[in-house]
Design a protein around this motif. Sequence first.
Motif, PDB file in Angstrom:
ATOM      1  N   LYS A 154       6.088   1.456   1.650  1.00  0.00           N
ATOM      2  CA  LYS A 154       5.624   2.310   0.557  1.00  0.00           C
ATOM      3  C   LYS A 154       5.377   1.520  -0.721  1.00  0.00           C
ATOM      4  O   LYS A 154       4.743   2.027  -1.649  1.00  0.00           O
ATOM      5  N   ARG A 177       1.802  -3.115  -3.983  1.00  0.00           N
ATOM      6  CA  ARG A 177       1.499  -1.993  -4.879  1.00  0.00           C
ATOM      7  C   ARG A 177       2.022  -2.303  -6.278  1.00  0.00           C
ATOM      8  O   ARG A 177       3.233  -2.339  -6.515  1.00  0.00           O
ATOM      9  N   ALA A 192      -8.879   3.461   0.225  1.00  0.00           N
ATOM     10  CA  ALA A 192      -7.427   3.482   0.371  1.00  0.00           C
ATOM     11  C   ALA A 192      -7.026   4.238   1.638  1.00  0.00           C
ATOM     12  O   ALA A 192      -7.639   5.249   2.008  1.00  0.00           O
ATOM     13  N   VAL A 193      -5.997   3.728   2.295  1.00  0.00           N
ATOM     14  CA  VAL A 193      -5.432   4.370   3.490  1.00  0.00           C
ATOM     15  C   VAL A 193      -3.992   4.760   3.143  1.00  0.00           C
ATOM     16  O   VAL A 193      -3.166   3.895   2.859  1.00  0.00           O
ATOM     17  N   GLU A 194      -3.705   6.045   3.137  1.00  0.00           N
ATOM     18  CA  GLU A 194      -2.375   6.487   2.718  1.00  0.00           C
ATOM     19  C   GLU A 194      -1.290   5.956   3.656  1.00  0.00           C
ATOM     20  O   GLU A 194      -1.546   5.637   4.819  1.00  0.00           O
ATOM     21  N   HIS A 195      -0.063   5.869   3.115  1.00  0.00           N
ATOM     22  CA  HIS A 195       1.038   5.269   3.859  1.00  0.00           C
ATOM     23  C   HIS A 195       1.293   5.985   5.182  1.00  0.00           C
ATOM     24  O   HIS A 195       1.601   5.345   6.198  1.00  0.00           O
ATOM     25  N   CYS A 205      -1.333   4.414   7.442  1.00  0.00           N
ATOM     26  CA  CYS A 205      -1.238   2.963   7.613  1.00  0.00           C
ATOM     27  C   CYS A 205       0.025   2.554   8.361  1.00  0.00           C
ATOM     28  O   CYS A 205       0.054   1.500   9.014  1.00  0.00           O
ATOM     29  N   VAL A 254      -0.077  -1.139  -0.676  1.00  0.00           N
ATOM     30  CA  VAL A 254      -1.285  -0.320  -0.610  1.00  0.00           C
ATOM     31  C   VAL A 254      -2.143  -0.850   0.530  1.00  0.00           C
ATOM     32  O   VAL A 254      -2.414  -2.057   0.592  1.00  0.00           O
ATOM     33  N   THR A 310       0.156   6.406  -7.046  1.00  0.00           N
ATOM     34  CA  THR A 310      -0.411   6.124  -5.732  1.00  0.00           C
ATOM     35  C   THR A 310      -1.871   6.552  -5.699  1.00  0.00           C
ATOM     36  O   THR A 310      -2.336   7.330  -6.540  1.00  0.00           O
ATOM     37  N   LEU A 311      -2.586   6.043  -4.718  1.00  0.00           N
ATOM     38  CA  LEU A 311      -3.995   6.367  -4.557  1.00  0.00           C
ATOM     39  C   LEU A 311      -4.165   7.401  -3.457  1.00  0.00           C
ATOM     40  O   LEU A 311      -3.545   7.283  -2.397  1.00  0.00           O
ATOM     41  N   PRO A 312      -5.017   8.387  -3.661  1.00  0.00           N
ATOM     42  CA  PRO A 312      -5.266   9.364  -2.593  1.00  0.00           C
ATOM     43  C   PRO A 312      -5.984   8.721  -1.414  1.00  0.00           C
ATOM     44  O   PRO A 312      -6.730   7.750  -1.577  1.00  0.00           O
ATOM     45  N   HIS A 313      -5.731   9.258  -0.230  1.00  0.00           N
ATOM     46  CA  HIS A 313      -6.367   8.748   0.988  1.00  0.00           C
ATOM     47  C   HIS A 313      -7.886   8.822   0.849  1.00  0.00           C
ATOM     48  O   HIS A 313      -8.453   9.846   0.449  1.00  0.00           O
TER      49      HIS A 313
END
Length: 272
Positions: A201, A256, A183-186, A189, A204, A151-154
């Motif tokens: 989840k 994702r 990126a906007v974390e889940h 978002c 992305v 996953t990508l960090p916020h």
Amino acid sequence: MIWLVVLLSCFGLICANEPLSYKVNNGRVIGGSDAKPNTWKWQISLQLDSYNEGSFSHICGGSIVDSFYIMTAAHCIISSDVSQYRVVAGEYSLFEYEGSEQFTSVEKIIIHPDWNGDLANGNDIALLKLVNPIYDNGYVEITNLPYPDQTLPHGFTCYITGWGLMDYNGSVPDKLQVAPLDAVEHAVCSQPEWWGSIALKTMVCAGGDGVISGCQGDSGGPLNCLTDGVWRVHGVVSYGPAGMCNQKFKPTVFTRVSSFLHWIYSVMDQAL
């Protein structure tokens, strides 16, 4: 929230419509700019010949994941007739032949088995097996993929590339465009004022500042992120807001890739 997705299929970036008579102007992809030539080498243009007349038009983006395979969005597949599609690798200007392009026909379309046409359900991913392999001519490259479930960090900055609409009037660029998206974390978002329950989840989210976004025609294309010192495609453009593409709190949503690696590799392994 499902009704919004229905509207998106007609007005947002998520729809792969029949090719339109787009106009070219000197604007930019929404908040973006002309990409530097010969940089995003895994980006392709997916093109459709709607009436089998030998006239192809850009409908979606995609990424080279193998010399024989292209990754794109499932919703980009608007015909089951493989003869209506072609893939153009090494493309930069859609309206100019530059000698870097490779034009390849599609042999087989493989849509994720859990895709049901509902963007809110996710699984918006497909692979195209090519008739002839893409070869290294200095203008193409097989992309790197993320690690499983990575996953990508916020706030992590990635880049969207494509030939999507530059404005609500339907203008498209001649040259490949690039724009930064954070990126906007889940957890963010999926909040009600953002995308709510339709942000899964296995997706992305990136953007949502009301200035920069993907738009129709970018669908299926990559979210490019420099992670672990390597450029990787972390997302496949899936959907965005109805109407104006660059709306605040409505980031561009991508499938994702790290959630679908097992399926991607299993499809490609079956051909060996």
